[in-house]
Design a protein around this motif. Structure first.
Motif, PDB file in Angstrom:
ATOM      1  N   THR A 268       0.823  -1.206   0.000  1.00 34.57           N
ATOM      2  CA  THR A 268       0.000   0.000   0.000  1.00 34.57           C
ATOM      3  C   THR A 268       0.859   1.259   0.000  1.00 34.57           C
ATOM      4  OG1 THR A 268      -1.750  -1.171   1.174  1.00 34.57           O
ATOM      5  CG2 THR A 268      -1.833   1.218   1.230  1.00 34.57           C
ATOM      6  N   CYS A 269       1.823   1.330   0.879  1.00 37.35           N
ATOM      7  CA  CYS A 269       2.632   2.545   0.990  1.00 37.35           C
ATOM      8  C   CYS A 269       3.687   2.657  -0.107  1.00 37.35           C
ATOM      9  CB  CYS A 269       3.269   2.632   2.367  1.00 37.35           C
ATOM     10  SG  CYS A 269       2.065   3.058   3.636  1.00 37.35           S
ATOM     11  N   SER A 270       3.999   1.574  -0.769  1.00 33.19           N
ATOM     12  CA  SER A 270       4.988   1.644  -1.852  1.00 33.19           C
ATOM     13  C   SER A 270       4.447   2.385  -3.068  1.00 33.19           C
ATOM     14  CB  SER A 270       5.434   0.245  -2.265  1.00 33.19           C
ATOM     15  OG  SER A 270       4.397  -0.434  -2.941  1.00 33.19           O
ATOM     16  N   LYS A 271       3.162   2.605  -3.108  1.00 38.98           N
ATOM     17  CA  LYS A 271       2.550   3.283  -4.246  1.00 38.98           C
ATOM     18  C   LYS A 271       2.501   4.805  -4.065  1.00 38.98           C
ATOM     19  CE  LYS A 271      -0.149  -0.746  -5.345  1.00 38.98           C
ATOM     20  NZ  LYS A 271      -1.441  -1.338  -5.537  1.00 38.98           N
TER      21      LYS A 271
ATOM     22  N   MET B 162      -2.470   8.523 -10.157  1.00 42.45           N
ATOM     23  CA  MET B 162      -3.559   7.590  -9.873  1.00 42.45           C
ATOM     24  C   MET B 162      -4.919   8.233 -10.098  1.00 42.45           C
ATOM     25  SD  MET B 162      -2.355   5.682  -6.463  1.00 42.45           S
ATOM     26  CE  MET B 162      -0.957   4.614  -6.444  1.00 42.45           C
ATOM     27  N   SER B 163      -5.877   7.384 -10.403  1.00 48.48           N
ATOM     28  CA  SER B 163      -7.250   7.853 -10.567  1.00 48.48           C
ATOM     29  C   SER B 163      -7.877   8.089  -9.197  1.00 48.48           C
ATOM     30  CB  SER B 163      -8.076   6.815 -11.331  1.00 48.48           C
ATOM     31  OG  SER B 163      -8.266   5.666 -10.517  1.00 48.48           O
ATOM     32  N   VAL B 164      -9.002   8.771  -9.196  1.00 53.21           N
ATOM     33  CA  VAL B 164      -9.735   9.023  -7.964  1.00 53.21           C
ATOM     34  C   VAL B 164     -10.106   7.700  -7.299  1.00 53.21           C
ATOM     35  CG1 VAL B 164     -11.919   9.934  -7.070  1.00 53.21           C
ATOM     36  CG2 VAL B 164     -10.563  11.292  -8.664  1.00 53.21           C
TER      37      VAL B 164
ATOM     38  N   ASP C 108      -9.464   3.549  -3.028  1.00 51.39           N
ATOM     39  CA  ASP C 108      -9.152   2.170  -2.643  1.00 51.39           C
ATOM     40  C   ASP C 108      -7.957   2.122  -1.689  1.00 51.39           C
ATOM     41  OD1 ASP C 108     -11.223   1.337  -4.272  1.00 51.39           O
ATOM     42  OD2 ASP C 108      -9.910   0.673  -5.914  1.00 51.39           O
ATOM     43  N   LEU C 109      -6.936   2.928  -1.970  1.00 52.95           N
ATOM     44  CA  LEU C 109      -5.770   2.961  -1.095  1.00 52.95           C
ATOM     45  C   LEU C 109      -6.118   3.531   0.279  1.00 52.95           C
ATOM     46  CD1 LEU C 109      -2.988   4.000  -3.607  1.00 52.95           C
ATOM     47  CD2 LEU C 109      -3.146   1.852  -2.358  1.00 52.95           C
ATOM     48  N   LEU C 110      -6.975   4.529   0.311  1.00 50.99           N
ATOM     49  CA  LEU C 110      -7.410   5.082   1.597  1.00 50.99           C
ATOM     50  C   LEU C 110      -8.169   4.031   2.412  1.00 50.99           C
ATOM     51  CD1 LEU C 110      -8.451   8.695   0.572  1.00 50.99           C
ATOM     52  CD2 LEU C 110      -6.574   8.038   2.086  1.00 50.99           C
ATOM     53  N   ALA C 111      -8.979   3.245   1.747  1.00 52.38           N
ATOM     54  CA  ALA C 111      -9.707   2.180   2.435  1.00 52.38           C
ATOM     55  C   ALA C 111      -8.731   1.137   2.985  1.00 52.38           C
ATOM     56  CB  ALA C 111     -10.712   1.531   1.490  1.00 52.38           C
ATOM     57  N   LYS C 112      -7.696   0.803   2.211  1.00 51.17           N
ATOM     58  CA  LYS C 112      -6.685  -0.140   2.684  1.00 51.17           C
ATOM     59  C   LYS C 112      -5.949   0.437   3.887  1.00 51.17           C
ATOM     60  CE  LYS C 112      -5.424  -2.829  -1.395  1.00 51.17           C
ATOM     61  NZ  LYS C 112      -4.320  -3.200  -2.291  1.00 51.17           N
TER      62      LYS C 112
ATOM     63  N   TYR D 277       4.758   1.957  12.803  1.00 50.72           N
ATOM     64  CA  TYR D 277       3.938   1.707  11.616  1.00 50.72           C
ATOM     65  C   TYR D 277       2.736   2.639  11.524  1.00 50.72           C
ATOM     66  CZ  TYR D 277       6.662  -2.200   9.939  1.00 50.72           C
ATOM     67  OH  TYR D 277       7.667  -2.971   9.412  1.00 50.72           O
ATOM     68  N   LEU D 278       2.186   3.050  12.647  1.00 52.63           N
ATOM     69  CA  LEU D 278       1.076   4.004  12.585  1.00 52.63           C
ATOM     70  C   LEU D 278       1.553   5.349  12.049  1.00 52.63           C
ATOM     71  CD1 LEU D 278      -1.067   3.307  15.777  1.00 52.63           C
ATOM     72  CD2 LEU D 278      -1.679   2.875  13.388  1.00 52.63           C
ATOM     73  N   LYS D 279       2.749   5.755  12.425  1.00 55.93           N
ATOM     74  CA  LYS D 279       3.302   7.016  11.910  1.00 55.93           C
ATOM     75  C   LYS D 279       3.538   6.912  10.407  1.00 55.93           C
ATOM     76  CE  LYS D 279       5.070  11.106  12.049  1.00 55.93           C
ATOM     77  NZ  LYS D 279       4.218  12.268  12.160  1.00 55.93           N
ATOM     78  N   ARG D 280       4.156   5.829   9.986  1.00 58.32           N
ATOM     79  CA  ARG D 280       4.426   5.640   8.553  1.00 58.32           C
ATOM     80  C   ARG D 280       3.123   5.545   7.765  1.00 58.32           C
ATOM     81  NH1 ARG D 280       8.321   0.777   7.822  1.00 58.32           N
ATOM     82  NH2 ARG D 280       8.122   1.418   5.652  1.00 58.32           N
ATOM     83  N   LEU D 281       2.150   4.837   8.319  1.00 59.86           N
ATOM     84  CA  LEU D 281       0.856   4.711   7.647  1.00 59.86           C
ATOM     85  C   LEU D 281       0.167   6.069   7.548  1.00 59.86           C
ATOM     86  CD1 LEU D 281      -1.217   2.751   6.402  1.00 59.86           C
ATOM     87  CD2 LEU D 281      -2.241   2.587   8.679  1.00 59.86           C
ATOM     88  N   SER D 282       0.271   6.859   8.590  1.00 61.25           N
ATOM     89  CA  SER D 282      -0.323   8.186   8.595  1.00 61.25           C
ATOM     90  C   SER D 282       0.255   9.051   7.472  1.00 61.25           C
ATOM     91  CB  SER D 282      -0.087   8.858   9.949  1.00 61.25           C
ATOM     92  OG  SER D 282      -0.512  10.185   9.928  1.00 61.25           O
ATOM     93  N   LEU D 283       1.557   8.964   7.267  1.00 64.13           N
ATOM     94  CA  LEU D 283       2.191   9.733   6.197  1.00 64.13           C
ATOM     95  C   LEU D 283       1.661   9.307   4.824  1.00 64.13           C
ATOM     96  CD1 LEU D 283       5.846   9.777   7.564  1.00 64.13           C
ATOM     97  CD2 LEU D 283       4.233  11.693   7.513  1.00 64.13           C
ATOM     98  N   CYS D 284       1.560   8.012   4.607  1.00 60.11           N
ATOM     99  CA  CYS D 284       1.031   7.495   3.333  1.00 60.11           C
ATOM    100  C   CYS D 284      -0.416   7.924   3.144  1.00 60.11           C
ATOM    101  CB  CYS D 284       1.096   5.973   3.294  1.00 60.11           C
ATOM    102  SG  CYS D 284       2.733   5.282   3.240  1.00 60.11           S
ATOM    103  N   ARG D 285      -1.204   7.727   4.183  1.00 58.52           N
ATOM    104  CA  ARG D 285      -2.628   8.036   4.096  1.00 58.52           C
ATOM    105  C   ARG D 285      -2.853   9.525   3.832  1.00 58.52           C
ATOM    106  NH1 ARG D 285      -7.267   9.548   5.494  1.00 58.52           N
ATOM    107  NH2 ARG D 285      -9.082   8.193   5.577  1.00 58.52           N
ATOM    108  N   ASN D 286      -2.079  10.374   4.512  1.00 56.60           N
ATOM    109  CA  ASN D 286      -2.226  11.814   4.311  1.00 56.60           C
ATOM    110  C   ASN D 286      -1.910  12.224   2.876  1.00 56.60           C
ATOM    111  OD1 ASN D 286      -2.992  12.113   6.969  1.00 56.60           O
ATOM    112  ND2 ASN D 286      -0.998  12.842   7.653  1.00 56.60           N
ATOM    113  N   LEU D 287      -0.905  11.600   2.297  1.00 56.06           N
ATOM    114  CA  LEU D 287      -0.570  11.897   0.904  1.00 56.06           C
ATOM    115  C   LEU D 287      -1.700  11.479  -0.026  1.00 56.06           C
ATOM    116  CD1 LEU D 287       1.399  12.786  -1.332  1.00 56.06           C
ATOM    117  CD2 LEU D 287       2.280  10.454  -1.317  1.00 56.06           C
ATOM    118  N   TYR D 288      -2.214  10.268   0.167  1.00 51.06           N
ATOM    119  CA  TYR D 288      -3.320   9.796  -0.677  1.00 51.06           C
ATOM    120  C   TYR D 288      -4.558  10.679  -0.500  1.00 51.06           C
ATOM    121  CZ  TYR D 288      -0.492   5.545  -1.192  1.00 51.06           C
ATOM    122  OH  TYR D 288       0.518   4.649  -1.462  1.00 51.06           O
ATOM    123  N   ALA D 289      -4.847  11.068   0.725  1.00 45.96           N
ATOM    124  CA  ALA D 289      -6.013  11.919   0.989  1.00 45.96           C
ATOM    125  C   ALA D 289      -5.836  13.282   0.331  1.00 45.96           C
ATOM    126  CB  ALA D 289      -6.233  12.069   2.486  1.00 45.96           C
TER     127      ALA D 289
END
Length: 100
Positions: free
Chosen positions: A36-39, A46-48, A53-57, A76-88
């Motif tokens: 998930t975070c490698s993307k 990426m499309s909307v 889908d990535l936000l749901a993951k 991992y929560l910190k790293r996930l937060s960074l990925c999620r914030n970028l996708y959002a």
């Protein structure tokens, strides 16, 4: 093959197996996390729907990570937060900008 070479091959094989063991012990959620975070470097293209889908993951992963041991959870929560914030952010940007 001489006996010395056979022993060398066996020693090298045992060393490789010992080093690879942590990879086998990796939990399933970690593989999903990595995938998930490698993307994140592709987020702009990426499309909307892909971003949704990535936000749901990310949301599903958060629930799993929250059950882990404290040090793993924090990292991992910190790293996930960074990925999620970028996708959002990218999702918000793509939804607010006019279609070209």
């Amino acid at each position: 093959m001489s006996l010395l070479n056979v022993k060398g091959v066996i020693a090298a094989t045992l060393l490789a197996l010992a080093l690879a063991q942590p990879l086998w012990a990796e939990e399933a959620w970690q593989a999903t996390f990595d995938e998930t975070c490698s993307k994140s470097n592709q987020a702009m293209t990426m499309s909307v729907q892909e971003l949704r889908d990535l936000l749901a993951k990310c949301d599903a992963l958060q629930k799993v990570i929250e059950t882990q041991e404290e040090s793993v959870r924090k990292v991992y929560l910190k790293r996930l937060s960074l990925c999620r914030n970028l996708y959002a952010y990218m999702l918000e940007y793509k939804q607010s900008s006019p279609a070209k």
